[in-house]
Write an enzyme that holds these catalytic residues in place. Sequence first.
Site, mmCIF file in Angstrom:
data_model
loop_
_atom_site.group_PDB
_atom_site.id
_atom_site.type_symbol
_atom_site.label_atom_id
_atom_site.label_comp_id
_atom_site.label_asym_id
_atom_site.label_seq_id
_atom_site.Cartn_x
_atom_site.Cartn_y
_atom_site.Cartn_z
ATOM 1 C CG ASP A 1 -2.945 3.679 -3.561
ATOM 2 O OD1 ASP A 1 -3.955 3.053 -3.945
ATOM 3 O OD2 ASP A 1 -2.943 4.381 -2.545
ATOM 4 C CD GLU A 2 -5.233 -1.492 -0.945
ATOM 5 O OE1 GLU A 2 -5.528 -2.229 0.008
ATOM 6 O OE2 GLU A 2 -5.940 -0.520 -1.296
ATOM 7 C CG ASP B 1 -2.082 0.958 1.091
ATOM 8 O OD1 ASP B 1 -2.137 1.682 0.078
ATOM 9 O OD2 ASP B 1 -2.937 0.988 1.990
#
Length: 481
Positions: free
Chosen positions: A105-106, A11
């Site tokens: 973003d993860e 993350d």
Amino acid sequence: MRSAPTILHLDMDAFYASAEQAAKPSLRGKAVVVGGLGPRGVVATASYEARRFGVHSAMPMGQARRLAPNAAYLVPRFGLYREISEQVMGLLRELSPLVEPLSLDEAFVDLEAGGVADDERSARAVGERLRADIRAVTGLTGSVGLAASKMLAKIASEEAKPDGLVLIAPGTERALLGPMSVRTLPGVGPATGDHLRRAGITTVEEIAEAGEDELVRLLGKSHGVSLYAMALARDERPVVAERDTKSVSVEDTYDVDIHDRVRVRGEVARLADRCVQRLRAAGHSGRTIVLKVRRFDFSTLTRSETLRGPTDDPAVVREAAARLLESVDTTGGVRLLGVGVTGLADYTQEDLFAQAQAQAAEAEVSAVEGPEGAPPTGAAGEAVPRAPLGPKGDSADAQESPVPAERRWAAGHDVRHAEYGYGWVQGSGLGRVTVRFETPGSAPGRVRTFRTDDPKLRPAEPLPLVGAGSCGEEVEAAEAG
């Protein structure tokens, strides 16, 4: 469940805000809030400095400004964020063929499937190396969780924030989860959490102690059984490789409701062109055109038309979207519009060029009405509120379409001045635009103000966060190119 912590969850830390701080030296270490800046805007991401004031994602922007009046408020630059995301996902795919992105973003990664880790020691080494690689390639930080299941890996990455690594060793899961809030478990939102609290259950350990039968009585069979299993640290979900894109779409939320039908038509045409640009960039064509309209009363209508074959022709998509709009009453005002394409393929049907001129195309039209529709979403999975429209329905987003000078200077976006080089917009209004001239690789730069129609000032593409030189060096490189 596995016997080794070989599922990794990455993350990125305050992703949008961190990218803006990396790009803008004068904002490093300061409160930064990214999101829609209009009256209906919401916070997309807040830097850790801004979070100390209580600002968080999904908060109304007006509330954020009251909590942190001195923060820097910027409009998102999704093109830059997507480029960084592609770099990060590329690093993950070097580790394993099984990478499951959850957002820009993860992502989850199955390290065992990639043959890079099979025990605690090797998994930790991979996680630390990944964090170092991300920093070297993007200049940003990410937090890593390692565990024997997806649920635990995600919990571990949350515990690792910011810029850390947490590994949950097999056999320690129950002890770790026990004192945590019930809200820690996936699927336990505010409503379920309140329901459990009224039953005297506030921690994961108390869920386990309550037993499966009691949870089924409280929450129903499906939710009760799954929640009990999670409280016992049981999670057998596999990491699923990235699926093919099923649709491409764009949408905009407007700060001021649009009542003028001509402006609504213009916005739909503009959105159709943007959607086709995104469709072509992905190397796809599509067969079903979708129009989404959210009206003044928050009711959402979705209309769709299925063509005779797939297309990536902007005229075809514009014509179809315009036909769909004719069946929607917009007299009360429109607060959101979206255009999407589904039924994707890797080829186009050439005779569809003629269909753009047809007045009576064969169509399948469906409608969904309600307070919440099934909206086509943007690249980040969410609609970003836009600045008020100009007299011709133009937006403040300079990167999407040419717009009047007084409307194109969105806060945080990149510009280039013929004399002073590269910089970014700090703000604009009353016929003036303020620019700070700095680059990711420079020292904090000077601020200058210009007329919004200054011919020497132009929108620019974002500079790379790593390896960018000084303002002067960038200008010379650009002019040489």
